[in-house]
Design an enzyme around this catalytic site. Sequence first.
Site: not given
Ligand SMILES: *Cc1c(COP(=O)(O)O)cnc(C)c1O
Length: 342
Positions: A30, A125, A239
Amino acid sequence: MTVDLDALVSNWRSLDSASSDTTETGAVVKANGYGLGVQPVVRALAKAGVKRFFVAAAEEGAAVRETLGPNVEINVFSGHMRGDTDMIGDLNLIPMINSTDQLLRHVEALPGHGFGIQLDTGMNRLGLEPEEWLSIRDFALDLDPTLIMSHLACADEPDHPMNLHQLALFTDLTEGVGVPRSLAATGGILLGPEFHFDVTRPGVGLYGGLPFAEASPVVRLDLPVIQVREIAAGETVGYGNTWTADEPAVIATVAAGYADGIHRIMGPKTVLFSGDTPCPVRGRISMDMIGVEITHLDEVPQGLTILGPQQGVDVLADNAGTIGYEILTSLGGRTARRYKGG
Ligand SMILES: *Cc1c(COP(=O)(O)O)cnc(C)c1O
C-alpha cells in the site's frame, strides 16, 4: 533516492523463512510500496515468488494488476467500497469485507466474485466486531470466503498482553472455519509461530524498517550540494536565524527539504554523511533546502547522504519523534528514484 530491490527481496525471504512452509508469505504494498514506487517493488517481489499482494484501496490494487497481470492475488483492506464495484470486478481484486453492509453490497453487485473477511479483534479500526461476525458467520461461510484476517494493535511490543488477547479471540472466532486465516504483519511474524496461521502480511519489514531489526537497508537518499559558502563567526544560517556560527564555518546548501519528507522537526538532531563523516544540519530545514556544516571536510562533496547504511530510516524517525513508516511514506514525492537489482 536509490532503492535496493535485492535487499527488498532478501527481507521478504527472511520474513518468509521465519514461518513454516505451510504458511504463505504475502507482501503489503500500500501507499505506493511504502513510498518506494509500487511498480518496481511488486515486479521484484513477484519475481521472487510472491503470489499475494495487499493494498489499502482498490485504486492501488489496479496499479498492481496493471503491473503484474492476471496471475497474482490482490487483496484490498478497505473491502468493497461504494463506487469500487467495476474495478473490483474487472480487475479481479479481492476485497477484505469489513461489515455486513459491505458483504451484502458485494454479493449483490458481484455474485460469485471472491472476497475475504476482516475481523476486528480489539484494535477498533476496521473489520466485523465479534458479535456481528457471529450473527452472519454461517451466511458468510456459505459464500466461500478466500481468507479470514485480523490485525494486531501492539505487535511491535512483544510483551504487550494485547497480543495474546487478540490471538485468543481470533482463534476462538475462526475455529474450524475451513478457510485460510491471517493475523500477522511484520511484528506478528516476529512474535512466533502461533501468530502465523496460513498467510502472513509483512509490510514495513520488507522496506527495511522496525520492528524487523535484522532487515537489510533498502532505501538510500543522497542529496546534491547546490552551493557552498564560507561564513564568519557571528553569522547565522537559515530562516529565523536559529543557528549562529561561533567560529568561521563552511556551509553547504543541499537540495531537499520538508517538501521531500525531510521533516523540519528532525533538523536539530540530524546529521548528513560525507562517506563516514557526519556533517550536522545548521539552521532550519526549508521546503527545498538544508544547510549543512562541512567545515571539517577536506574537500567539498558533490552530495551528502541523509539516509543510507550510516543512518537508517529508524534513526531519522527517532530524530523526528515518529516511526519509520511515516518517514518512508513521506519521502520522495518529487525525488527521482533509481532502482538497483531486482
Ligand atoms: C499496513 C498493514 C499491514 C502491514 O503492516 P506492517 O507493520 O507494515 O508489516 C498488514 N495488515 C494490515 C491490515 C495493514 O493495514
